[in-house]
Design a protein around this motif. Structure first.
Motif, mmCIF file in Angstrom:
data_model
loop_
_atom_site.group_PDB
_atom_site.id
_atom_site.type_symbol
_atom_site.label_atom_id
_atom_site.label_comp_id
_atom_site.label_asym_id
_atom_site.label_seq_id
_atom_site.Cartn_x
_atom_site.Cartn_y
_atom_site.Cartn_z
ATOM 1 N N TYR A 29 -0.195 34.696 46.932
ATOM 2 C CA TYR A 29 0.496 34.351 48.182
ATOM 3 C C TYR A 29 1.852 35.068 48.266
ATOM 4 O O TYR A 29 2.304 35.434 49.345
ATOM 5 C CB TYR A 29 0.662 32.835 48.312
ATOM 6 C CG TYR A 29 -0.634 32.165 48.715
ATOM 7 C CD1 TYR A 29 -1.077 32.229 50.036
ATOM 8 C CD2 TYR A 29 -1.425 31.503 47.792
ATOM 9 C CE1 TYR A 29 -2.277 31.633 50.423
ATOM 10 C CE2 TYR A 29 -2.624 30.911 48.162
ATOM 11 C CZ TYR A 29 -3.044 30.979 49.477
ATOM 12 O OH TYR A 29 -4.231 30.403 49.855
ATOM 13 N N ALA B 139 0.898 38.947 49.056
ATOM 14 C CA ALA B 139 -0.058 39.326 50.110
ATOM 15 C C ALA B 139 0.594 39.933 51.354
ATOM 16 O O ALA B 139 -0.025 40.746 52.039
ATOM 17 C CB ALA B 139 -0.892 38.110 50.504
ATOM 18 N N SER B 140 1.845 39.561 51.631
ATOM 19 C CA SER B 140 2.455 40.091 52.858
ATOM 20 C C SER B 140 2.802 41.573 52.726
ATOM 21 O O SER B 140 2.899 42.279 53.728
ATOM 22 C CB SER B 140 3.710 39.290 53.219
ATOM 23 O OG SER B 140 4.618 39.359 52.149
ATOM 24 N N SER B 141 2.975 42.042 51.483
ATOM 25 C CA SER B 141 3.403 43.441 51.338
ATOM 26 C C SER B 141 2.407 44.305 50.582
ATOM 27 O O SER B 141 2.552 45.530 50.552
ATOM 28 C CB SER B 141 4.748 43.490 50.607
ATOM 29 O OG SER B 141 4.619 42.905 49.323
ATOM 30 N N GLN B 142 1.413 43.689 49.957
ATOM 31 C CA GLN B 142 0.471 44.439 49.116
ATOM 32 C C GLN B 142 -0.969 44.088 49.508
ATOM 33 O O GLN B 142 -1.227 42.987 49.998
ATOM 34 C CB GLN B 142 0.656 44.040 47.648
ATOM 35 C CG GLN B 142 2.068 44.130 47.133
ATOM 36 C CD GLN B 142 2.424 45.503 46.621
ATOM 37 O OE1 GLN B 142 1.790 46.010 45.716
ATOM 38 N NE2 GLN B 142 3.409 46.128 47.245
ATOM 39 N N HIS B 143 -1.854 45.054 49.264
ATOM 40 C CA HIS B 143 -3.284 44.768 49.468
ATOM 41 C C HIS B 143 -3.789 44.141 48.164
ATOM 42 O O HIS B 143 -3.806 44.785 47.112
ATOM 43 C CB HIS B 143 -4.015 46.083 49.781
ATOM 44 C CG HIS B 143 -5.432 45.888 50.196
ATOM 45 N ND1 HIS B 143 -6.407 46.851 50.015
ATOM 46 C CD2 HIS B 143 -6.063 44.836 50.789
ATOM 47 C CE1 HIS B 143 -7.556 46.403 50.479
ATOM 48 N NE2 HIS B 143 -7.382 45.182 50.952
ATOM 49 N N ALA C 252 -5.481 33.115 54.721
ATOM 50 C CA ALA C 252 -4.332 34.023 54.558
ATOM 51 C C ALA C 252 -4.796 35.480 54.480
ATOM 52 O O ALA C 252 -3.999 36.362 54.163
ATOM 53 C CB ALA C 252 -3.563 33.649 53.297
ATOM 54 N N ASN C 253 -6.081 35.701 54.739
ATOM 55 C CA ASN C 253 -6.666 37.067 54.692
ATOM 56 C C ASN C 253 -6.474 37.737 53.336
ATOM 57 O O ASN C 253 -6.212 38.936 53.272
ATOM 58 C CB ASN C 253 -6.055 37.948 55.793
ATOM 59 C CG ASN C 253 -6.576 37.540 57.147
ATOM 60 O OD1 ASN C 253 -7.768 37.236 57.287
ATOM 61 N ND2 ASN C 253 -5.691 37.492 58.123
ATOM 62 N N ILE C 254 -6.590 36.951 52.299
ATOM 63 C CA ILE C 254 -6.491 37.520 50.942
ATOM 64 C C ILE C 254 -7.917 37.711 50.416
ATOM 65 O O ILE C 254 -8.687 36.746 50.327
ATOM 66 C CB ILE C 254 -5.693 36.588 50.006
ATOM 67 C CG1 ILE C 254 -4.257 36.420 50.539
ATOM 68 C CG2 ILE C 254 -5.686 37.142 48.582
ATOM 69 C CD1 ILE C 254 -3.408 35.405 49.787
#
Ligand SMILES: Cc1cc2nc3c(=O)[nH]c(=O)nc-3n(C[C@H](O)[C@H](O)[C@H](O)COP(=O)(O)OP(=O)(O)OC[C@H]3O[C@@H](n4cnc5c(N)ncnc54)[C@H](O)[C@@H]3O)c2cc1C
Length: 285
Positions: free
Chosen positions: A24, A27-31, A106-108
């Protein structure tokens, strides 16, 4: 971002509290890809902290009511083990699905399977091969099983937290926090409890003055401490139980004997050598 065209920036191995916090956070900055080979959520909510606290809540409520018998409360509650376990499952059953839903929401990216290194940037997960710039190893730990004759008859804390019926008797090898907390739950629920400890010290991370008081309180609840006692072997006993044989030759018949002498890192399936990672056989209590 990686210069090389990897499938992922970060693969996180293990979806316990550690791996999920990393997922979490990144996830906002990395794939990110999360890989889990057992229950989504890991040890704490499925086999550790949370189920333990649910059982503890029940036995503690019983203890409190007993304490207030002369202070306005009447009636003696008693623990119904099967119902207590159903109460625990009312929470734990939803953990893996809820955790996976959270990752999806969260699209992870996340896949179920055992991750094994092929090299420092390549992992196999079942039939799938993924490449990644970085890897977070958050694979947690498992109960150390002592290498003694009959070790296959031993149970673990995970087994304890899922026992469908109340045992008559139970033993713990080790006196760390897992053994002490589960011994307390069992004793409060009316189980005859034995703890086998190789020295005379429980909860060694805590000051002796306090741990001695815990030992005394548990003794008052009926816990039998076997100090300076190694378990040398285990064999099958009557009615599906076991017999713990100590190094002194004493034999104690039990329904279950739980190995709770520390936990070791879950690294055996990772093939860390392929990634050039050095490691030691770390065990912690
Ligand atoms: C009985 C018990 C009671 C506890 N009580 C407490 C408490 O009250 N408070 C507290 O703070 N802590 C408690 N703990 C400790 C707590 O559970 C752990 O500290 C916590 O779960 C560690 O989180 P983690 O993410 O590092 O590992 P884990 O939660 O163990 O997660 C690691 C995950 O990685 C997976 N995995 C392993 N290898 C691979 C692989 N090769 N490929 C894919 N997946 C893999 C595992 O299946 C697991 O799900 C307790 C533990 C136990 C056993």
């Amino acid at each position: 971002m990686a210069d090389y065209d990897y499938d992922y920036d970060v693969v996180i191995i293990g979806a316990g509290p550690g791996g999920l916090a990393a997922a979490y956070g990144l996830a906002s900055s990395q794939h990110v890809l999360v890989v889990e080979n057992n229950l989504w959520g890991g040890t704490c909510p499925n086999f550790g902290c949370d189920p333990k606290k649910m059982l503890y809540g029940v036995v503690e409520a019983q203890r409190q009511v007993r304490n207030y018998q002369d202070s306005g409360l009447t009636g003696h509650p008693s623990v119904n083990w099967a119902d207590m376990m159903a109460f625990k499952r009312s929470y734990t059953d939803g953990v893996p699905g809820g955790t996976e839903q959270g990752l999806a929401g969260a699209n992870i990216d996340h896949i179920h399977g055992t991750a094994t290194f092929r090299d420092a940037h390549t992992l196999a997960v079942g039939d799938r091969v993924v490449t990644t710039d970085k890897v977070v190893v958050a694979t947690g730990a498992h109960a150390n099983i002592p290498d003694i004759p009959g070790k296959e008859l031993l149970s673990t804390s995970t087994d304890f937290l899922a026992l469908p019926d109340r045992p008559q008797s139970i033993g713990f090898i080790g006196a760390g926090y897992v053994a002490v907390e589960l011994a307390n739950i069992a004793a409060e629920a009316g189980v005859a409890v034995h703890v086998f400890q190789h020295n005379r010290r429980l909860l060694r991370a805590f000051p002796e003055e306090y741990s001695d008081r815990v030992a005394e309180q548990l003794r008052a609840k009926g816990v039998q401490w076997h100090w300076d006692t190694e378990i040398a072997s285990v064999r099958s006993g009557a009615d599906g139980g076991v017999v713990a044989v100590t190094a002194h030759g004493e034999e104690v018949a039990l329904d279950y004997l739980v190995a709770a002498a520390g936990r070791g890192a879950n690294i055996e399936k990772l093939n860390l050598e392929a990634a050039g990672v050095e490691y030691s056989g770390v065990a912690f209590r």
